[in-house]
Design an enzyme around this catalytic site. Sequence first.
Site, PDB file in Angstrom:
ATOM      1  CG  ASP A  15      -2.204   0.836   0.930  1.00 27.88           C
ATOM      2  OD1 ASP A  15      -2.128   1.765   0.097  1.00 27.88           O
ATOM      3  OD2 ASP A  15      -3.257   0.590   1.552  1.00 27.88           O
ATOM      4  CD  GLU A  37      -6.800   5.596   2.703  1.00 28.08           C
ATOM      5  OE1 GLU A  37      -5.845   5.204   3.382  1.00 28.08           O
ATOM      6  OE2 GLU A  37      -6.678   5.901   1.486  1.00 28.08           O
TER       7      GLU A  37
HETATM    8  C1  BGC Z   1      -3.239  10.006  -1.504  1.00 31.54           C
HETATM    9  C2  BGC Z   1      -4.084   8.770  -1.465  1.00 31.54           C
HETATM   10  C3  BGC Z   1      -3.520   7.860  -0.479  1.00 31.54           C
HETATM   11  C4  BGC Z   1      -3.300   8.536   0.851  1.00 31.54           C
HETATM   12  C5  BGC Z   1      -2.632   7.611   1.795  1.00 31.54           C
HETATM   13  C6  BGC Z   1      -3.116  10.617  -0.145  1.00 31.54           C
HETATM   14  O1  BGC Z   1      -2.325  11.752  -0.179  1.00 31.54           O
HETATM   15  O2  BGC Z   1      -3.796  10.912  -2.383  1.00 31.54           O
HETATM   16  O3  BGC Z   1      -4.130   8.143  -2.694  1.00 31.54           O
HETATM   17  O4  BGC Z   1      -4.377   6.790  -0.342  1.00 31.54           O
HETATM   18  O5  BGC Z   1      -2.553   9.701   0.727  1.00 31.54           O
HETATM   19  O6  BGC Z   1      -2.220   8.193   2.968  1.00 31.54           O
HETATM   20  C1  BGC Z   2      -5.161   3.089   0.272  1.00 33.40           C
HETATM   21  C2  BGC Z   2      -5.316   2.146  -0.879  1.00 33.40           C
HETATM   22  C3  BGC Z   2      -5.122   2.870  -2.177  1.00 33.40           C
HETATM   23  C4  BGC Z   2      -3.797   3.594  -2.172  1.00 33.40           C
HETATM   24  C5  BGC Z   2      -3.532   4.368  -3.440  1.00 33.40           C
HETATM   25  C6  BGC Z   2      -3.912   3.922   0.167  1.00 33.40           C
HETATM   26  O1  BGC Z   2      -3.909   4.909   1.121  1.00 33.40           O
HETATM   27  O2  BGC Z   2      -5.139   2.365   1.471  1.00 33.40           O
HETATM   28  O3  BGC Z   2      -6.568   1.524  -0.824  1.00 33.40           O
HETATM   29  O4  BGC Z   2      -5.208   1.978  -3.234  1.00 33.40           O
HETATM   30  O5  BGC Z   2      -3.765   4.496  -1.093  1.00 33.40           O
HETATM   31  O6  BGC Z   2      -4.297   5.502  -3.532  1.00 33.40           O
END
Ligand code: BGC
Ligand code: BGC
Length: 661
Positions: free
Chosen positions: A308, A512
């Site tokens: 991830d 998230e």
């Molecule tokens: C990104 C996301 C990612 C997240 C994780 C964001 O800045 O745009 O894609 O899932 O950070 O912490």
């Molecule tokens: C998320 C994932 C996602 C990735 C890319 C992460 O923070 O947990 O589900 O695919 O970001 O955006």
Amino acid sequence: MICPKVSWGCLLLLLCFAWMGDAEYMKYKDPKQPVNTRIKDLIRRMTLAEKIGQMTQIERSVASADVMKKYFIGSILSGGGSVPAPQATPAIWVNMVNEFQKGALSTRLGIPMIYGIDAVHGNNNVYNATIFPHNVGLGATRDPDLVKRIGDATALEVRATGIPYTFAPCIAVCRDPRWGRCYESYSEDHKIVQEMTDIIIGLQGEIPENHTKGVPYIAGKDKVVACAKHFVGDGGTHNGVNENNTIVDEHGLLGIHMPPYYDSIIKGVATVMVSYSSLNGAKMHANHDLVTGYLKSKLHFRGFVISDWLGIDRITSPPGANYTYSVQAGINAGIDMVMVPYNYTEYIDDATSLVNKHIISMSRIDDAVSRILRVKFTMGLFENPLADLSFADQLGKKEHRELAREAVRKSLVLLKNGNTPNQQFLPLPKKARRILVAGSHASNLGYQCGGWSIQWMGGSGDITAGTTVLDAIKSTVGDTPVVYSENPDNSFMKTNDFSFAIVVVGETPYAETVGDDTDLTILDPGPDTIRTVCSTVKCAVVIISGRPVVIEPYLPLMEALVAAWLPGTEGQGVADVLFGDYGFTGKLSRTWFKSVDQLPMNVGDPHYDPLFPFGFGLTINSSQPGFSGADSPRDKTKITVYAVLSLLLSMILTFDGHRYI
Ligand code: BGC
Ligand code: BGC
């Protein structure tokens, strides 16, 4: 060779040699060769730098053709909301992807990069794309075929932007709605999640019979590589805290969280993403037993495992405290591609020196690269590395919006309808004196799409093209006056003579960890809006939320209650069902609690005492005025046409008083 004078013949001979050198037969470039032969041939030609490059995924904001070339980067992603330009068109997307790709193709071996994006409910980062309901709503449809068709449509809309890879589906089994990602989960019941893995068939294509189990399958240029995530136990963290610890015995792990992976692998899923979470205290990103021992060896998964975002950094706490150790632990656990996503030189340097010191073995590197190449060969990326605009018209096209509207209709769950079974309130009549529409979520496209919509966190208002619930109601009732007031007060209510009201309230978008919530209340002044409106006029309440929320205190005030989840851009589906053009068919994919102190509470638990149980969902009595029991308006038309035709036929057959047949 003797060549006394520079003659024409000599020159020709030299040219001939040069040409032959160039055209050396490269087995890996020959699509007629079996995939494993191509992999072996390519691997043996690769340097360590080229191999580690393949194992590197970087964010588009730090990518360029030069970076691709210099570091042999194997993959790029768009993070949530990371777009080439605001409201970028397919042409802008395709150009961007192709520019990066040309950098990759200009390397010595010309290995194409694979571009990935989170298309988790349609191609949701992209302006004008169709945004489908989030998974929690799809779970309520209980319709795997619908979900498969959504996979088909999503694949086309992702290809419209020149992208061949999506980080979807999320096959988490969410066991606690306090988790901020619960809406990304189809259900608390693993069996529903298992059925919904049919979306993989839609995304990647129908797997042929006799296909070897575990081997990735991607049907062609109109399909995309899928990613089952997050391996494993992401939906089971203690108290629903994101990225936290899942405490579960083997029985619980293999019986609840693992089953959707069995189905995904059988359906040919090409990639699996590792979970940020820990399992009984051990970080999944460093879990060799499960990633290598179980997923790869026991389940025979032959695609690639991706980390991830900053996932290996988070092996230590604080994240990044010992990055070299993170690289070692992550790759040695079995991660094949690292979603770095920014500091790629640090990652590449660390990985390189770990291999040089034999802390990471060359066979581990070759396994990782083989898996990545297997996916790239299988999907035809070497043959078709550059995208064109042939799928551009797929983005947000009418048929896909119709499909999303169907999904919205089928995802709605009717939780209450009238105060007694004989006094049903829904469906609502289209002809009325005056209809009030109220609530924070009635006229907000961003809210109804939820997180992972245009922005990572989602947004408010007109974030993209779509139909709000208010617009949908207006177009459904035709001439009937519709008054919209977001939060009317008592005097407004008293001075207006409404026939009935529809109150649309719920949660604001989140993604998230930001979505973790121990209260699970609806956005203020939602409860006041319900109280004010529903105590003056009969009302139906529609909840827009990623999960069950506190609703019991307001239940007696309202005539009807509908859970609409996070429906996406096609709000028309909500009005279709409220006004009886279609019936309610959705069933809860989650238990609806009475109060948060009951949580976690899932179907089958000893303390199970829900407000509405898992599987609950009222249907509408077809004898209700304004409601037809037929499945769809088209069915109704069909029935009328058949009736008229048979009448005509019997008139003809009994012409001049005689029956001719
Ligand atoms: C990104 C996301 C990612 C997240 C994780 C964001 O800045 O745009 O894609 O899932 O950070 O912490
Ligand atoms: C998320 C994932 C996602 C990735 C890319 C992460 O923070 O947990 O589900 O695919 O970001 O955006």
